[in-house]
Design a protein around this motif. Sequence first.
Motif, short mmCIF file in Angstrom:
data_model
loop_
_atom_site.label_atom_id
_atom_site.label_comp_id
_atom_site.label_asym_id
_atom_site.label_seq_id
_atom_site.Cartn_x
_atom_site.Cartn_y
_atom_site.Cartn_z
N TYR A 116 0.88 -1.35 0.15
CA TYR A 116 0.06 -0.16 -0.20
C TYR A 116 0.90 1.25 -0.09
N ALA A 117 2.29 1.11 -0.04
CA ALA A 117 3.16 2.34 0.21
C ALA A 117 2.95 3.06 -1.10
N PRO A 118 2.73 4.48 -0.96
CA PRO A 118 2.85 5.55 -2.10
C PRO A 118 4.13 5.12 -3.14
N GLY A 119 4.05 5.48 -4.29
CA GLY A 119 4.90 5.17 -5.40
C GLY A 119 6.33 5.74 -5.05
N PRO A 120 6.55 6.90 -4.74
CA PRO A 120 8.12 7.44 -4.33
C PRO A 120 8.73 6.45 -3.32
N LEU A 121 7.94 6.00 -2.28
CA LEU A 121 8.54 5.44 -1.05
C LEU A 121 8.24 3.89 -1.27
N ARG A 122 7.61 3.30 -2.31
CA ARG A 122 7.51 1.96 -2.53
C ARG A 122 8.89 0.80 -2.75
N ARG A 123 9.81 1.58 -3.50
CA ARG A 123 10.78 0.98 -3.55
C ARG A 123 11.92 0.93 -2.38
N GLY A 124 11.76 1.95 -1.79
CA GLY A 124 12.70 2.11 -0.39
C GLY A 124 12.06 1.00 0.64
N VAL A 125 10.82 0.88 0.68
CA VAL A 125 10.02 0.20 1.55
C VAL A 125 10.30 -1.44 1.37
N PHE A 126 10.20 -1.73 0.06
CA PHE A 126 10.37 -3.09 -0.28
C PHE A 126 11.78 -3.38 -0.15
N SER A 127 12.77 -2.69 -0.47
CA SER A 127 14.08 -2.83 -0.20
C SER A 127 14.53 -3.20 1.30
N SER A 128 13.75 -2.25 2.30
CA SER A 128 13.83 -2.39 3.64
C SER A 128 13.41 -3.73 4.15
N LEU A 129 12.36 -4.19 3.31
CA LEU A 129 11.48 -5.51 3.76
C LEU A 129 12.37 -6.52 3.44
N ARG A 130 13.16 -6.56 2.25
CA ARG A 130 14.02 -7.69 1.49
C ARG A 130 15.23 -7.61 2.53
N ASP A 131 15.86 -6.55 2.95
CA ASP A 131 16.86 -6.31 3.86
C ASP A 131 16.47 -7.06 5.42
N LEU A 132 15.37 -6.77 5.70
CA LEU A 132 15.03 -7.31 7.21
C LEU A 132 14.82 -9.03 7.09
N ARG A 133 14.25 -9.37 5.96
CA ARG A 133 14.15 -10.86 5.68
C ARG A 133 15.57 -11.63 5.54
N THR A 134 16.37 -10.85 4.86
CA THR A 134 17.60 -11.36 4.54
C THR A 134 18.45 -11.28 6.05
N ARG A 135 18.50 -10.36 6.59
CA ARG A 135 19.19 -10.21 7.68
C ARG A 135 18.55 -11.07 8.90
N GLY A 136 17.34 -11.44 8.70
CA GLY A 136 16.57 -12.38 9.90
C GLY A 136 17.19 -13.74 9.65
N VAL A 137 17.30 -14.18 8.40
CA VAL A 137 17.86 -15.53 8.10
C VAL A 137 19.33 -15.74 8.34
N ALA A 138 19.98 -14.68 8.28
CA ALA A 138 21.50 -14.70 8.41
C ALA A 138 21.75 -14.69 10.08
N LEU A 139 20.61 -14.19 10.84
CA LEU A 139 20.91 -14.15 12.12
C LEU A 139 20.35 -15.38 12.65
N GLN A 140 19.38 -16.01 12.04
CA GLN A 140 18.91 -17.38 12.56
C GLN A 140 20.12 -18.33 12.28
N ILE A 141 20.75 -18.35 11.23
CA ILE A 141 21.86 -19.22 11.21
C ILE A 141 23.11 -18.80 12.00
N THR A 142 23.29 -17.66 12.26
CA THR A 142 24.44 -17.44 13.38
C THR A 142 24.24 -17.90 14.63
N VAL A 143 22.94 -17.58 14.93
CA VAL A 143 22.71 -18.03 16.46
C VAL A 143 22.71 -19.67 16.59
#
Length: 160
Positions: free
Chosen positions: A82-109
Amino acid sequence: MSAGSWQLFADALAAESECLGELGAAALAMTSALVFGPAADIEASDRSVDARRVLHAQAHLRRITMMKAGFGDLTLRQVCGYAPGPLRRGVFSSLRDLRTRGVALQITVGNNKALINAGLARIASTIAVMQKALSEQTGTYRRRGTMTTPNGSLIVSRKA
């Protein structure tokens, strides 16, 4: 949501992703401290991980509170849609980073837990060998039977 509140949400999501990245870096530093470092380095890295965990929990709570107030029970991916157009790319980029970092943290733990369990198993086996060596008195005759080896003086849980 207004454009200003979307920007606040995007900033909160990016801050949560950044805090999760810092937590992952601290957990990775703990891995190398567990492998190569002395006890003081392990304790310092443990304190660092705990501090980063608290910061991530605060950032996560802030983002969840904003998300629940604006969208109720929608998932994070649905809210990002639902994010507006100008913010959508940044929001999805943050979402992707959040998921990737979450998986990396699970492996490290998981790796850190395995290292700790292996260390505890090594301590337990070392103590068992020491107890056996101390309880067996070679060269001493016992008149009535053999001495039993101690076996219940140390309890180690794999869930530690």
